[in-house]
Design a protein around this motif. Structure first.
Motif, short mmCIF file in Angstrom:
data_model
loop_
_atom_site.label_atom_id
_atom_site.label_comp_id
_atom_site.label_asym_id
_atom_site.label_seq_id
_atom_site.Cartn_x
_atom_site.Cartn_y
_atom_site.Cartn_z
N LEU A 7 32.86 49.43 40.35
CA LEU A 7 33.78 49.43 41.49
C LEU A 7 34.51 48.11 41.51
O LEU A 7 33.89 47.04 41.52
CB LEU A 7 33.02 49.63 42.80
CG LEU A 7 33.84 49.46 44.08
CD1 LEU A 7 34.82 50.62 44.23
CD2 LEU A 7 32.95 49.36 45.31
N SER A 8 35.83 48.16 41.50
CA SER A 8 36.67 46.97 41.57
C SER A 8 37.37 46.95 42.91
O SER A 8 38.14 47.86 43.25
CB SER A 8 37.69 46.97 40.43
OG SER A 8 38.56 45.86 40.53
N ALA A 9 37.08 45.90 43.74
CA ALA A 9 37.66 45.81 45.08
C ALA A 9 37.84 44.35 45.47
O ALA A 9 37.16 43.47 44.93
CB ALA A 9 36.77 46.53 46.09
N GLU A 10 38.76 44.10 46.43
CA GLU A 10 39.01 42.73 46.89
C GLU A 10 37.82 42.14 47.64
O GLU A 10 37.52 40.96 47.54
CB GLU A 10 40.25 42.72 47.79
CG GLU A 10 41.55 43.07 47.08
CD GLU A 10 42.73 43.02 48.03
OE1 GLU A 10 42.56 42.53 49.16
OE2 GLU A 10 43.84 43.47 47.64
N ASP A 11 37.12 42.98 48.42
CA ASP A 11 36.01 42.49 49.24
C ASP A 11 34.69 42.44 48.50
O ASP A 11 33.65 42.12 49.07
CB ASP A 11 35.85 43.38 50.48
CG ASP A 11 37.08 43.32 51.38
OD1 ASP A 11 37.66 42.22 51.48
OD2 ASP A 11 37.44 44.35 51.95
N GLY A 12 34.68 42.73 47.26
CA GLY A 12 33.45 42.73 46.46
C GLY A 12 33.45 43.94 45.55
O GLY A 12 34.28 44.84 45.69
N GLY A 13 32.54 43.96 44.62
CA GLY A 13 32.53 45.06 43.67
C GLY A 13 31.15 45.31 43.12
O GLY A 13 30.17 44.65 43.48
#
Length: 334
Positions: free
Chosen positions: A314-320
């Motif tokens: 999972l690639s996300a701004e708030d964490g991954g």
């Protein structure tokens, strides 16, 4: 000549109206049951006296069945449908399809009874267990339990799967999560269906604490028979994510799901892969991948040794999340 005469007499004496399939062996023995499949030079015969019996093709003299079958020859990529098989001289079998045709058994690559669309409840599934405890410079405990099952009746198919993973190294827990998913498929014909799904995942280690997803969309079943199954589904999803720092995100996404398994050497081996790739329509999340692939080796009619690899990304701004796991364990199938 004597063996051929005895075989012909046995064929003539067999009741033509019998529903049991019959296999004559080259040593003169005769077995009755139900032909499940022929693949990789091996025939699987389901009996009420010995369970599933696997026979090698070079031991078989001829066959007889009233089942509708898909017969694939070495030079034929698609195969042909036959309304049954009749016993012939040793080493050959007669295909019943309007005009009867006698062919050598050695020329047949696969025999698969097609699975009818409308039928009684059919339930199948698999549960895999993996436990690893290593005591050395580092004390490591690793647990993995996952299950996958579906039940089919007529135009409806219920799919349920879940998983629990925990890994502890010394006093630090590096993996601790579980997930569950339910999907309902409504078939329109032999191939096309519509799916609705609901999924929940809880993680106590990664940045993404909770994930809730509901989705719906069309799917296509390429095949589903005794040799395995393969389906694809494209979904539009509503996603709700809770992160460790208190951030929340909800968004819509499009995804592609796949589910594939294939039995080899008359179900002695099974290769499988399933998963989902999703792309948000607008969100802080870039993309998500959940996938697994592996192989199972059949130990008994119900138990198998499994080797599996999983990749969650999972690639996300708030964490991954970027997690890979490889497990070796024992599975129970039905």
């Amino acid at each position: 000549m004597l063996s051929r005469t005895l075989l012909c007499l046995a064929v003539a004496a067999a009741p033509l109206t019998s529903l049991a399939d019959t296999v004559w062996l080259k040593n003169g023995d005769r077995l009755t049951g139900k032909i499940k499949l022929y693949d990789g030079g091996r025939l699987v015969l389901a009996t009420d006296y010995a369970g599933e019996v696997t026979l090698t093709g070079d031991k078989i003299a001829t066959l007889q069945t009233e089942q509708n079958l898909l017969v694939k020859h070495d030079e034929d990529a698609t195969g042909e449908h036959s309304k049954g098989l009749k016993a012939a001289e040793p080493g050959k079998v007669t295909l019943v399809n309007g005009a009867e045709e006698t062919v050598p058994l050695a020329s047949i690559e696969q025999i698969v009874p097609p699975r009818p669309l409308l039928q009684d409840w059919v339930w199948k599934g698999q549960v895999d267990f993996s436990v690893d405890h290593t005591m050395a410079e580092n004390d490591v405990e690793d647990y993995d339990v996952d299950f996958k099952t579906n039940a089919r009746h007529g135009m409806w198919r219920h799919n349920l799967q879940g998983e629990y993973n925990r890994e502890k190294k010394d006093d630090s827990v590096s993996v601790n999560n579980y997930s569950a998913e339910y999907a309902l498929d409504r078939f329109f014909d032999e191939h096309w269906f519509w799916q609705g799904k609901a999924e929940y995942k809880r993680d106590w280690v990664e940045d993404l604490e909770k994930k809730r997803t509901v989705g719906t969309g069309p799917g296509y079943q390429f095949w589903d028979n005794e040799l395995g199954a393969f389906s694809l589904a494209t979904l539009v999803n509503r996603n709700d994510y809770d992160f460790v720092g208190g951030e929340k995100d909800h968004f819509y996404s499009a995804s592609v799901k796949w589910d594939y398994n294939r039995y080899l050497l008359a179900k002695q081996f099974e290769i499988f892969t399933n998963g989902e790739v999703g792309k948000p329509l607008s969100s802080k999340v870039d993309y998500e991948v959940e996938s697994e692939a592996g192989i199972r080796y059949k130990l008994t009619s119900w138990a198998a040794l499994s080797l599996k690899g999983e990749w969650d990304r999972l690639s996300a701004e708030d964490g991954g999340v970027n997690q890979r796991r490889y497990t070796l364990g024992i599975g129970v199938g039905w």
